[in-house]
Design an enzyme around this catalytic site. Structure first.
Site, PDB file in Angstrom:
ATOM      1  N   ASN A  78       0.774  -1.279   0.128  1.00  0.00           N
ATOM      2  CA  ASN A  78      -0.006   0.076   0.067  1.00  0.00           C
ATOM      3  C   ASN A  78       0.764   1.226   0.076  1.00  0.00           C
ATOM      4  OD1 ASN A  78       0.665  -0.693   2.618  1.00  0.00           O
ATOM      5  ND2 ASN A  78      -1.059   0.271   3.341  1.00  0.00           N
TER       6      ASN A  78
ATOM      7  N   CYS B 150      -3.203   1.391   6.985  1.00  0.00           N
ATOM      8  CA  CYS B 150      -3.401   0.963   8.141  1.00  0.00           C
ATOM      9  C   CYS B 150      -3.999   1.775   9.162  1.00  0.00           C
ATOM     10  CB  CYS B 150      -1.994   0.110   8.963  1.00  0.00           C
ATOM     11  SG  CYS B 150      -1.497  -0.670   7.743  1.00  0.00           S
TER      12      CYS B 150
ATOM     13  N   GLU C 199       3.384  -5.047  12.392  1.00  0.00           N
ATOM     14  CA  GLU C 199       2.332  -3.942  12.262  1.00  0.00           C
ATOM     15  C   GLU C 199       1.361  -4.500  11.754  1.00  0.00           C
ATOM     16  OE1 GLU C 199      -0.073  -1.606  10.875  1.00  0.00           O
ATOM     17  OE2 GLU C 199       1.216  -1.216   9.678  1.00  0.00           O
TER      18      GLU C 199
ATOM     19  N   LYS D 298      11.486  -9.076   1.242  1.00  0.00           N
ATOM     20  CA  LYS D 298      10.552  -9.653   0.432  1.00  0.00           C
ATOM     21  C   LYS D 298       9.371  -8.700   0.488  1.00  0.00           C
ATOM     22  CE  LYS D 298       7.290 -13.536   0.237  1.00  0.00           C
ATOM     23  NZ  LYS D 298       6.309 -12.631   0.001  1.00  0.00           N
ATOM     24  N   HIS D 299       9.428  -8.096  -0.725  1.00  0.00           N
ATOM     25  CA  HIS D 299       7.985  -7.321  -0.997  1.00  0.00           C
ATOM     26  C   HIS D 299       6.831  -7.687  -1.388  1.00  0.00           C
ATOM     27  CE1 HIS D 299       6.492  -3.210  -0.936  1.00  0.00           C
ATOM     28  NE2 HIS D 299       7.311  -2.593  -1.609  1.00  0.00           N
TER      29      HIS D 299
ATOM     30  N   GLU E 140     -11.355  -5.107   9.727  1.00  0.00           N
ATOM     31  CA  GLU E 140     -11.003  -3.830   9.074  1.00  0.00           C
ATOM     32  C   GLU E 140     -11.268  -3.740   7.709  1.00  0.00           C
ATOM     33  OE1 GLU E 140      -6.458  -2.088   8.544  1.00  0.00           O
ATOM     34  OE2 GLU E 140      -6.659  -3.996   8.653  1.00  0.00           O
TER      35      GLU E 140
ATOM     36  N   SER F  77      -1.061  -8.329   7.231  1.00  0.00           N
ATOM     37  CA  SER F  77      -2.462  -9.061   8.067  1.00  0.00           C
ATOM     38  C   SER F  77      -2.126  -9.475   9.273  1.00  0.00           C
ATOM     39  CB  SER F  77      -3.191  -9.844   7.215  1.00  0.00           C
ATOM     40  OG  SER F  77      -2.487 -11.179   7.258  1.00  0.00           O
TER      41      SER F  77
END
Length: 458
Positions: free
Chosen positions: A131, A262, A228, A154-155, A360, A207
């Site tokens: 994001n 977030c 996070e 690691k994206h 969420e 997540s």
């Protein structure tokens, strides 16, 4: 799983990048570990900081190129892309400028001869989301590289161009091979990396489910982890809050980055039925005026969602909320155009048994509540598994601070939506995760605070 670029604004496939083999992944780990042990940790802080500062300079020089990747891969509205790139450059500069101060030895005044020194711990493995494709990486890389750690990254699989561009930034800045390494690795390979003793710390933004899995694996291997994991951030509109300002901030706080943040405002909680009706009407009017469309158009406020999977997931959440008795005040439908667009949406009449009460919503879906008392507002704000951000609106600042002290979250903002800065610590409590990024506390998460105590040899 593969790393693929699909343009969210059109739905068109752009390019696919192959996964690396086990041999390639662990060769990268070996290179990173050797670079740390033989070189990087021994370099003076100022030398490491100079490379990070140079990366900031290059990023500013090539900001158009870096923004294009953001718009292409995740549909970020272009002007918001410039905001992200500029913030990342500021983060890199912040740690370059403050590294020596943050890492300076700390004498213990009450213990003569005793000093605490800050030392790196080794190879860090970070798993980051799509994001904010550069910002999320910088929150780990900037502090940890100046600290003397090295990073394997690691994206997310849907932003490979952004991943490669960020790795190239450090290469062009003069970082030697192994200091910052992008990996196109699988979930299974990531698990093996966490198991490997040479990896000494793990960071993940993602997540709740991913955080639980990574946290469990890291714990089994006795490794420090920073997580996070998102939030269901409430905005409390108290009786003294100027409504026009609160409406403006809540619209911005819910729709920024197409609602995919977030710490976006997720739930608006208004104290007082009459004021609640006024605010709902104003929010509906403002949502109706939002321009949804091409992220490269300067007039666009709301771009596409990142993927068709994300869009369908939100549509499913909305339908499930309706089936459980919620009312859609505005929006709730897919926009009829190519790409993955959702109308900005307001949902109300959400009771405690509604799935949306605890979920969420990662997109432009605002949950709206009205309560009679401030106590009810605080109770509702805290009635969530998450505790990342919170917002309090009131003309009486001292009273707002008192309410903020009762919100169960890692961050509370008074009379504004989220404000980010390199010097503001970021992180949450409860199932929003643990640990902090940014500010001085962020650099300390993966340091060995070593005690050295000197006594006389005589």
């Amino acid at each position: 799983m593969s790393f693929r670029t699909i343009n969210p604004a059109t739905g068109e496939f752009v390019k696919e990048f192959p996964l690396q083999s086990d041999e390639q992944v662990f060769a990268a780990l070996e290179t990173a570990d050797r670079r740390y042990r033989e070189d990087w940790k021994f370099r003076p802080v100022a030398e490491r900081a100079k490379i990070v500062a140079r990366a900031a300079q290059i990023l500013r020089e090539k900001r158009d190129e870096y923004v294009e990747h953001l718009t292409l891969e995740m549909g970020k509205v272009t002007r918001f892309g410039y905001m992200e790139v500029d913030l990342v450059a500021d983060i890199l500069d912040y740690y370059a400028k403050n590294a020596e101060r943050f890492l300076a030895p700390q004498p213990l005044p009450d213990e003569p001869g005793a000093t605490v020194v800050a030392e790196p711990i080794g190879v860090l493995f970070a798993i980051e989301p799509w994001n904010f494709p550069y910002y999320q990486l910088a929150r780990v890389a900037a502090p940890q590289l100046v600290a003397g750690n090295v990073v394997l990254m690691k994206h997310a699989p849907n932003v490979p161009h952004c991943a490669l561009a960020f790795a190239r930034l450090f290469e062009e800045a003069g970082a030697p091979e192994g200091v910052y390494t992008n990996l196109f690795c699988s979930v299974e390979q990531a698990a093996k990396l966490i198991d490997d003793f040479r990896v000494r710390g793990v960071a993940l933004t993602g997540s709740e489910r991913a955080g639980a899995s990574v946290g469990e694996r890291a714990g089994r291997n006795l490794k420090k982890v920073v997580l996070e994991l998102g939030g269901s951030d409430p905005a409390l509109i108290l009786k003294g809050a100027p409504l026009d300002h609160a409406v403006e901030q809540c619209v911005m706080g819910r729709t920024f980055n197409s609602g995919q943040g977030c710490v976006n405002i997720k739930r608006v909680i208004v104290v007082g039925k009459e004021r609640g009706a006024q605010m709902l009407a104003a929010l509906k009017e403002r949502f109706a005026a939002i321009k949804v469309g091409d992220p490269t158009d300067e007039a666009t406020v709301l771009g596409p969602l990142v993927s068709e999977t994300a869009l369908n997931g939100l549509l499913k959440q909305i339908e499930e909320a309706k089936a459980a008795g919620a009312r859609i005040v505005y929006g709730g439908k897919r926009v009829e155009r190519p790409g993955f667009y959702l109308e900005p949406t307001i949902v109300t009449d959400i009771d405690v048994d509604n799935p949306l009460y605890q979920q969420e919503a990662f997109g432009p879906v605002l949950s709206f509540y009205v309560v009679d008392t401030e106590e009810e507002a605080i109770e509702l704000a805290n009635a969530t598994r998450y505790g990342l951000g919170g917002y309090v609106f009131d003309a009486d600042i001292e009273h707002a601070k008192q309410v903020a002290s009762r919100i169960e979250s890692g961050m509370v903002y008074i009379n504004s939506c989220f404000v980010d800065s390199p010097g503001l610590p970021f992180g949450g409590v409860k199932n929003a995760g643990f640990g902090r990024e940014l500010a001085e506390v962020g650099i300390g998460e993966f340091l060995n605070r070593k005690l050295i105590r000197v006594a006389s040899a005589a």
